[in-house]
Design a protein around this motif. Structure first.
Motif, PDB file in Angstrom:
ATOM      1  N   ILE A  85      -5.985 -24.931  -1.726  1.00 46.96           N
ATOM      2  CA  ILE A  85      -6.323 -23.543  -2.046  1.00 46.96           C
ATOM      3  C   ILE A  85      -5.583 -22.664  -1.049  1.00 46.96           C
ATOM      4  O   ILE A  85      -5.698 -22.861   0.157  1.00 46.96           O
ATOM      5  N   SER A  86      -4.816 -21.715  -1.538  1.00 44.65           N
ATOM      6  CA  SER A  86      -4.090 -20.844  -0.605  1.00 44.65           C
ATOM      7  C   SER A  86      -4.758 -19.469  -0.564  1.00 44.65           C
ATOM      8  O   SER A  86      -5.227 -18.959  -1.583  1.00 44.65           O
ATOM      9  N   THR A  87      -4.821 -18.917   0.635  1.00 45.31           N
ATOM     10  CA  THR A  87      -5.405 -17.586   0.812  1.00 45.31           C
ATOM     11  C   THR A  87      -4.429 -16.712   1.584  1.00 45.31           C
ATOM     12  O   THR A  87      -3.737 -17.185   2.486  1.00 45.31           O
ATOM     13  N   THR A  88      -4.373 -15.449   1.203  1.00 47.19           N
ATOM     14  CA  THR A  88      -3.555 -14.464   1.889  1.00 47.19           C
ATOM     15  C   THR A  88      -4.440 -13.273   2.197  1.00 47.19           C
ATOM     16  O   THR A  88      -5.124 -12.756   1.312  1.00 47.19           O
ATOM     17  N   VAL A  89      -4.428 -12.844   3.456  1.00 44.22           N
ATOM     18  CA  VAL A  89      -5.251 -11.719   3.885  1.00 44.22           C
ATOM     19  C   VAL A  89      -4.335 -10.579   4.321  1.00 44.22           C
ATOM     20  O   VAL A  89      -3.385 -10.789   5.076  1.00 44.22           O
ATOM     21  N   VAL A  90      -4.626  -9.383   3.837  1.00 45.23           N
ATOM     22  CA  VAL A  90      -3.890  -8.184   4.232  1.00 45.23           C
ATOM     23  C   VAL A  90      -4.919  -7.159   4.704  1.00 45.23           C
ATOM     24  O   VAL A  90      -5.925  -6.926   4.030  1.00 45.23           O
ATOM     25  N   TYR A  91      -4.658  -6.552   5.858  1.00 45.17           N
ATOM     26  CA  TYR A  91      -5.523  -5.500   6.377  1.00 45.17           C
ATOM     27  C   TYR A  91      -4.836  -4.159   6.195  1.00 45.17           C
ATOM     28  O   TYR A  91      -3.624  -4.031   6.394  1.00 45.17           O
ATOM     29  N   LEU A  92      -5.619  -3.157   5.812  1.00 38.13           N
ATOM     30  CA  LEU A  92      -5.104  -1.799   5.643  1.00 38.13           C
ATOM     31  C   LEU A  92      -5.917  -0.845   6.515  1.00 38.13           C
ATOM     32  O   LEU A  92      -7.128  -1.019   6.667  1.00 38.13           O
ATOM     33  N   ASN A  93      -5.239   0.154   7.070  1.00 41.09           N
ATOM     34  CA  ASN A  93      -5.914   1.201   7.840  1.00 41.09           C
ATOM     35  C   ASN A  93      -6.713   2.082   6.884  1.00 41.09           C
ATOM     36  O   ASN A  93      -6.490   2.051   5.666  1.00 41.09           O
ATOM     37  N   PRO A  94      -7.611   2.922   7.405  1.00 42.95           N
ATOM     38  CA  PRO A  94      -8.377   3.817   6.526  1.00 42.95           C
ATOM     39  C   PRO A  94      -7.495   4.721   5.657  1.00 42.95           C
ATOM     40  O   PRO A  94      -7.893   5.112   4.562  1.00 42.95           O
ATOM     41  N   ASP A  95      -6.282   5.036   6.127  1.00 44.44           N
ATOM     42  CA  ASP A  95      -5.387   5.886   5.330  1.00 44.44           C
ATOM     43  C   ASP A  95      -4.552   5.084   4.320  1.00 44.44           C
ATOM     44  O   ASP A  95      -3.733   5.636   3.600  1.00 44.44           O
ATOM     45  N   GLY A  96      -4.751   3.754   4.268  1.00 45.46           N
ATOM     46  CA  GLY A  96      -4.068   2.920   3.291  1.00 45.46           C
ATOM     47  C   GLY A  96      -2.775   2.289   3.779  1.00 45.46           C
ATOM     48  O   GLY A  96      -2.159   1.525   3.053  1.00 45.46           O
ATOM     49  N   THR A  97      -2.353   2.601   4.998  1.00 48.17           N
ATOM     50  CA  THR A  97      -1.139   1.986   5.536  1.00 48.17           C
ATOM     51  C   THR A  97      -1.450   0.576   6.038  1.00 48.17           C
ATOM     52  O   THR A  97      -2.580   0.295   6.442  1.00 48.17           O
TER      53      THR A  97
END
Length: 151
Positions: A85-97
């Protein structure tokens, strides 16, 4: 002795049944395969949604924890082993960047990819070769992990 009008009809029902049986069989097998595929997609949506909500409150932050959680939640809805099972995590700032790490008020996006069960019925293709990807976002509420809250 058979009447002259009925002589050509002997065995016609068996021939007609034979002609109808194969397409009917493929239809039934296709319904089964696609039903299992869509059930696996729905199970994945629920599992990834649960996972990303846990991540948003500080739980299940490591890749191993995520894979174990998803494997447990998917159960028989996947043929993938926990390590497949592959997982990818992306974090975004409150402004969406894009962000390099989790920020309270920002967003965590989780994409999980796994294999759906495939019965390998002849001439019945499985969409995307049976590979399913589900993606969910959640607003990050807390960064302090809860002990034992991942399982």
């Amino acid at each position: 002795m058979a009447e002259a009008g009925h002589r050509g009809e002997r065995g016609a029902a068996a021939v007609e049944f034979g002609l109808v049986l194969l397409p009917l069989l493929f239809l039934v097998l296709g319904i089964i395969q696609y039903g299992v595929y869509f059930w696996s997609m729905n199970s994945g949506s629920n599992a990834v949604g649960d996972q990303v909500r846990r991540m948003a409150v500080g739980d299940c932050q490591t890749d191993a924890e995520r894979k174990h959680f998803l494997s447990e939640r998917l159960g028989s809805a996947t043929t993938s082993s926990e390590s497949a099972i592959s997982t990818t995590v992306v974090y975004l700032n409150p402004d969406g960047t894009p962000a390099t790490e989790a920020v309270v008020g920002g967003t965590v996006r989780l994409k999980a990819t796994y294999d759906a069960p495939d019965f390998h019925f002849p001439l019945i293709p499985v969409p995307s070769s049976g590979r399913i990807s589900r993606t969910f976002d959640a607003r990050i509420e807390d960064l302090d992990p809860v002990t034992g809250g991942c399982s």
